[in-house]
Design a protein around this motif. Structure first.
Motif, short mmCIF file in Angstrom:
data_model
loop_
_atom_site.label_atom_id
_atom_site.label_comp_id
_atom_site.label_asym_id
_atom_site.label_seq_id
_atom_site.Cartn_x
_atom_site.Cartn_y
_atom_site.Cartn_z
N GLY A 67 8.12 -6.58 2.18
CA GLY A 67 6.75 -6.08 2.20
C GLY A 67 6.43 -5.32 3.48
O GLY A 67 5.79 -4.27 3.46
N MET A 68 6.91 -5.87 4.60
CA MET A 68 6.70 -5.21 5.90
C MET A 68 7.44 -3.88 5.96
O MET A 68 6.92 -2.90 6.51
N GLU A 69 8.61 -3.83 5.38
CA GLU A 69 9.39 -2.59 5.36
C GLU A 69 8.62 -1.48 4.63
O GLU A 69 8.49 -0.37 5.14
N VAL A 70 8.10 -1.80 3.46
CA VAL A 70 7.33 -0.81 2.69
C VAL A 70 6.05 -0.44 3.43
O VAL A 70 5.73 0.74 3.59
N ALA A 71 5.30 -1.45 3.88
CA ALA A 71 4.02 -1.21 4.56
C ALA A 71 4.20 -0.36 5.81
O ALA A 71 3.44 0.59 6.04
N SER A 72 5.22 -0.66 6.60
CA SER A 72 5.47 0.09 7.84
C SER A 72 5.82 1.54 7.55
O SER A 72 5.36 2.45 8.24
N ARG A 73 6.65 1.74 6.52
CA ARG A 73 7.05 3.10 6.16
C ARG A 73 5.83 3.93 5.73
O ARG A 73 5.63 5.05 6.18
N ILE A 74 5.01 3.36 4.88
CA ILE A 74 3.83 4.08 4.37
C ILE A 74 2.82 4.31 5.50
O ILE A 74 2.25 5.40 5.63
#
Length: 123
Positions: A67-74
């Motif tokens: 979740g952090m990976e997706v959130a950080s990228r966006i």
């Protein structure tokens, strides 16, 4: 697994709220995104089922590693695109709205090239 744009928006919102408030509950997301409680509740269930968030008994939401990976990228895309559009003369409100639409559709390759160009140009 490919996450939908709406899921990316929820994860980005959780990250932004966590940074500003320190902790996040569903009601914070309801207020931030101006969505109904049932809509947010359903989204949180789906994000939890797919391993993007955890929620404790008191309702506190945490991003998982994925979740952090997706959130950080966006969130990185949102900030960079907003900054770049404003540097081009777009109003802050329109820049943020347009960045929100662009952040989901741009390829990683294009984003990385755009990011390098923006950093080189000193925006």
């Amino acid at each position: 697994m490919k996450i939908l744009e709406s899921g990316e928006n929820y994860l980005e919102t959780i990250l932004m709220l966590k940074e500003s408030k320190g902790s996040v509950r569903s009601i914070d997301i309801v207020r931030q995104m101006n969505f109904s409680k049932p809509s947010v509740s359903r989204a949180m269930s789906l994000l939890r089922e797919n391993g993007y968030i955890t929620m404790d008994k008191e309702g506190w939401i945490q991003l998982t590693e994925s979740g952090m990976e997706v959130a950080s990228r966006i969130y990185e895309r949102h900030r960079l695109l907003t900054k770049w559009l404003m540097a081009l003369g777009v109003s802050p409100e329109v820049a943020a709205e347009d960045a929100c639409r662009m952040e989901h559709d741009i390829s990683n390759e294009t984003f990385e090239k755009l990011k390098a160009h923006i950093e080189k140009a000193g925006f």
